[in-house]
Write a protein that holds these residues in place. Structure first.
Motif, PDB file in Angstrom:
ATOM      1  N   ALA A   9      14.832  -6.983  -9.415  1.00  0.00           N
ATOM      2  CA  ALA A   9      15.240  -7.040  -8.008  1.00  0.00           C
ATOM      3  C   ALA A   9      14.061  -6.863  -7.068  1.00  0.00           C
ATOM      4  CB  ALA A   9      16.289  -5.968  -7.722  1.00  0.00           C
ATOM      5  N   VAL A  10      13.141  -5.984  -7.443  1.00  0.00           N
ATOM      6  CA  VAL A  10      12.041  -5.658  -6.538  1.00  0.00           C
ATOM      7  C   VAL A  10      10.806  -5.268  -7.339  1.00  0.00           C
ATOM      8  CG1 VAL A  10      12.782  -3.241  -6.255  1.00  0.00           C
ATOM      9  CG2 VAL A  10      11.383  -4.279  -4.505  1.00  0.00           C
ATOM     10  N   LEU A  11       9.652  -5.672  -6.834  1.00  0.00           N
ATOM     11  CA  LEU A  11       8.376  -5.213  -7.380  1.00  0.00           C
ATOM     12  C   LEU A  11       7.783  -4.218  -6.391  1.00  0.00           C
ATOM     13  CD1 LEU A  11       6.554  -8.402  -8.727  1.00  0.00           C
ATOM     14  CD2 LEU A  11       7.676  -6.612 -10.043  1.00  0.00           C
ATOM     15  N   LEU A  12       7.268  -3.131  -6.901  1.00  0.00           N
ATOM     16  CA  LEU A  12       6.631  -2.096  -6.097  1.00  0.00           C
ATOM     17  C   LEU A  12       5.150  -2.104  -6.449  1.00  0.00           C
ATOM     18  CD1 LEU A  12       6.792   0.374  -4.221  1.00  0.00           C
ATOM     19  CD2 LEU A  12       7.437   1.730  -6.222  1.00  0.00           C
ATOM     20  N   LEU A  13       4.310  -2.427  -5.455  1.00  0.00           N
ATOM     21  CA  LEU A  13       2.876  -2.576  -5.688  1.00  0.00           C
ATOM     22  C   LEU A  13       2.080  -1.573  -4.866  1.00  0.00           C
ATOM     23  CD1 LEU A  13       2.648  -6.461  -5.348  1.00  0.00           C
ATOM     24  CD2 LEU A  13       2.925  -5.140  -7.442  1.00  0.00           C
ATOM     25  N   ASP A  14       0.931  -1.197  -5.393  1.00  0.00           N
ATOM     26  CA  ASP A  14      -0.003  -0.339  -4.681  1.00  0.00           C
ATOM     27  C   ASP A  14      -1.378  -0.974  -4.812  1.00  0.00           C
ATOM     28  OD1 ASP A  14      -1.059   1.866  -3.310  1.00  0.00           O
ATOM     29  OD2 ASP A  14      -1.435   2.947  -5.172  1.00  0.00           O
ATOM     30  N   LEU A  15      -1.968  -1.347  -3.699  1.00  0.00           N
ATOM     31  CA  LEU A  15      -3.305  -1.933  -3.709  1.00  0.00           C
ATOM     32  C   LEU A  15      -4.293  -0.915  -3.169  1.00  0.00           C
ATOM     33  CD1 LEU A  15      -1.315  -4.441  -3.568  1.00  0.00           C
ATOM     34  CD2 LEU A  15      -3.272  -5.669  -2.697  1.00  0.00           C
ATOM     35  N   VAL A  16      -5.465  -0.883  -3.759  1.00  0.00           N
ATOM     36  CA  VAL A  16      -6.508   0.045  -3.344  1.00  0.00           C
ATOM     37  C   VAL A  16      -7.726  -0.756  -2.902  1.00  0.00           C
ATOM     38  CG1 VAL A  16      -7.999   1.948  -4.045  1.00  0.00           C
ATOM     39  CG2 VAL A  16      -5.661   1.803  -4.932  1.00  0.00           C
ATOM     40  N   LEU A  17      -8.199  -0.470  -1.707  1.00  0.00           N
ATOM     41  CA  LEU A  17      -9.364  -1.140  -1.156  1.00  0.00           C
ATOM     42  C   LEU A  17     -10.597  -0.276  -1.319  1.00  0.00           C
ATOM     43  CD1 LEU A  17      -7.842  -2.421   2.217  1.00  0.00           C
ATOM     44  CD2 LEU A  17      -7.705  -3.444  -0.060  1.00  0.00           C
ATOM     45  N   GLY A  18     -11.742  -0.863  -1.092  1.00  0.00           N
ATOM     46  CA  GLY A  18     -12.994  -0.108  -1.120  1.00  0.00           C
ATOM     47  C   GLY A  18     -13.973  -0.699  -2.111  1.00  0.00           C
ATOM     48  N   THR A  77      -3.893   1.350   0.099  1.00  0.00           N
ATOM     49  CA  THR A  77      -4.760   2.476   0.404  1.00  0.00           C
ATOM     50  C   THR A  77      -6.113   1.929   0.836  1.00  0.00           C
ATOM     51  OG1 THR A  77      -3.630   3.826  -1.241  1.00  0.00           O
ATOM     52  CG2 THR A  77      -5.806   4.566  -0.524  1.00  0.00           C
ATOM     53  N   GLY A  78      -6.464   2.183   2.093  1.00  0.00           N
ATOM     54  CA  GLY A  78      -7.731   1.697   2.605  1.00  0.00           C
ATOM     55  C   GLY A  78      -7.796   1.819   4.111  1.00  0.00           C
ATOM     56  N   THR A  79      -8.873   1.314   4.687  1.00  0.00           N
ATOM     57  CA  THR A  79      -9.079   1.352   6.130  1.00  0.00           C
ATOM     58  C   THR A  79      -9.635   0.009   6.597  1.00  0.00           C
ATOM     59  OG1 THR A  79     -11.395   2.056   6.154  1.00  0.00           O
ATOM     60  CG2 THR A  79      -9.725   3.792   5.910  1.00  0.00           C
ATOM     61  N   ASP A  80      -9.738  -0.146   7.908  1.00  0.00           N
ATOM     62  CA  ASP A  80     -10.330  -1.370   8.438  1.00  0.00           C
ATOM     63  C   ASP A  80     -11.837  -1.401   8.233  1.00  0.00           C
ATOM     64  OD1 ASP A  80     -10.758   0.650  10.281  1.00  0.00           O
ATOM     65  OD2 ASP A  80     -10.375  -0.608  12.026  1.00  0.00           O
ATOM     66  N   LEU A  81     -12.411  -0.291   7.795  1.00  0.00           N
ATOM     67  CA  LEU A  81     -13.849  -0.240   7.513  1.00  0.00           C
ATOM     68  C   LEU A  81     -14.177  -0.614   6.067  1.00  0.00           C
ATOM     69  CD1 LEU A  81     -14.810   3.027   9.444  1.00  0.00           C
ATOM     70  CD2 LEU A  81     -14.998   0.642  10.214  1.00  0.00           C
ATOM     71  N   LEU A 134      -8.371  -3.458   5.759  1.00  0.00           N
ATOM     72  CA  LEU A 134      -6.950  -3.148   5.639  1.00  0.00           C
ATOM     73  C   LEU A 134      -6.073  -4.092   6.472  1.00  0.00           C
ATOM     74  CD1 LEU A 134      -4.643  -1.365   4.585  1.00  0.00           C
ATOM     75  CD2 LEU A 134      -5.117   0.205   6.475  1.00  0.00           C
ATOM     76  N   PRO A 135      -6.374  -4.333   7.749  1.00  0.00           N
ATOM     77  CA  PRO A 135      -5.512  -5.235   8.518  1.00  0.00           C
ATOM     78  C   PRO A 135      -5.439  -6.652   7.939  1.00  0.00           C
ATOM     79  CG  PRO A 135      -6.914  -3.982  10.005  1.00  0.00           C
ATOM     80  CD  PRO A 135      -7.395  -3.712   8.606  1.00  0.00           C
ATOM     81  N   LEU A 136      -6.534  -7.163   7.415  1.00  0.00           N
ATOM     82  CA  LEU A 136      -6.517  -8.502   6.818  1.00  0.00           C
ATOM     83  C   LEU A 136      -5.692  -8.536   5.543  1.00  0.00           C
ATOM     84  CD1 LEU A 136     -10.226  -9.643   7.311  1.00  0.00           C
ATOM     85  CD2 LEU A 136      -8.205 -10.360   8.603  1.00  0.00           C
ATOM     86  N   GLN A 137      -5.792  -7.493   4.740  1.00  0.00           N
ATOM     87  CA  GLN A 137      -5.025  -7.430   3.493  1.00  0.00           C
ATOM     88  C   GLN A 137      -3.534  -7.313   3.795  1.00  0.00           C
ATOM     89  OE1 GLN A 137      -6.538  -7.775   0.263  1.00  0.00           O
ATOM     90  NE2 GLN A 137      -8.113  -8.449   1.689  1.00  0.00           N
ATOM     91  N   GLU A 138      -3.180  -6.469   4.773  1.00  0.00           N
ATOM     92  CA  GLU A 138      -1.777  -6.335   5.166  1.00  0.00           C
ATOM     93  C   GLU A 138      -1.229  -7.672   5.678  1.00  0.00           C
ATOM     94  OE1 GLU A 138      -1.464  -1.678   6.563  1.00  0.00           O
ATOM     95  OE2 GLU A 138      -2.028  -3.177   8.042  1.00  0.00           O
ATOM     96  N   ALA A 139      -1.999  -8.345   6.518  1.00  0.00           N
ATOM     97  CA  ALA A 139      -1.553  -9.622   7.085  1.00  0.00           C
ATOM     98  C   ALA A 139      -1.326 -10.666   5.995  1.00  0.00           C
ATOM     99  CB  ALA A 139      -2.569 -10.128   8.103  1.00  0.00           C
TER     100      ALA A 139
END
Length: 105
Positions: free
Chosen positions: A19-28, A60-64, A69-74
């Motif tokens: 029904a659903v996939l639960l994902l966690d992405l880590v940036l950096g 998990t991450g920041t715009d730095l 982070l904003p590009l990945q979310e978009a």
């Protein structure tokens, strides 16, 4: 190397009983240069097999971070992924989606 994640997304997400996939992405530094992009590609293939698949992610991450982070979310929002502010919020949302699909409050 995101190949294991992509294989799992396709195998699990393509299953019509999922029904659903639960994902966690880590940036950096040390993370893939575009984790959302590579994940989106795998999700598109999984949804071809399972059109009703819902996807919830926390990032998990920041715009730095190099990946931004904003590009990945978009990139994930563009393909219909629900983005949560934390992994706890993501888990709660995933549970709510499952309950709704089962017709339970």
């Amino acid at each position: 190397d995101p190949s294991l994640r992509s294989e799992s997304i396709l195998r699990l997400g393509g299953d019509p009983t999922t029904a659903v996939l639960l994902l966690d992405l880590v940036l950096g530094h040390g993370s893939h240069e575009n984790p959302a992009g590579i994940t989106a590609s795998a999700l598109a293939r999984a949804r071809d097999l399972n059109p009703s698949l819902a996807v919830v992610a926390s990032i998990t991450g920041t715009d730095l971070d190099p990946q931004s982070l904003p590009l990945q979310e978009a990139a994930l929002r563009e393909i219909g992924v629900h983005i949560a502010a934390s992994n706890a919020e993501a888990a709660t949302l995933a549970a709510q989606i499952i309950l709704a699909k089962e017709g339970r409050p």
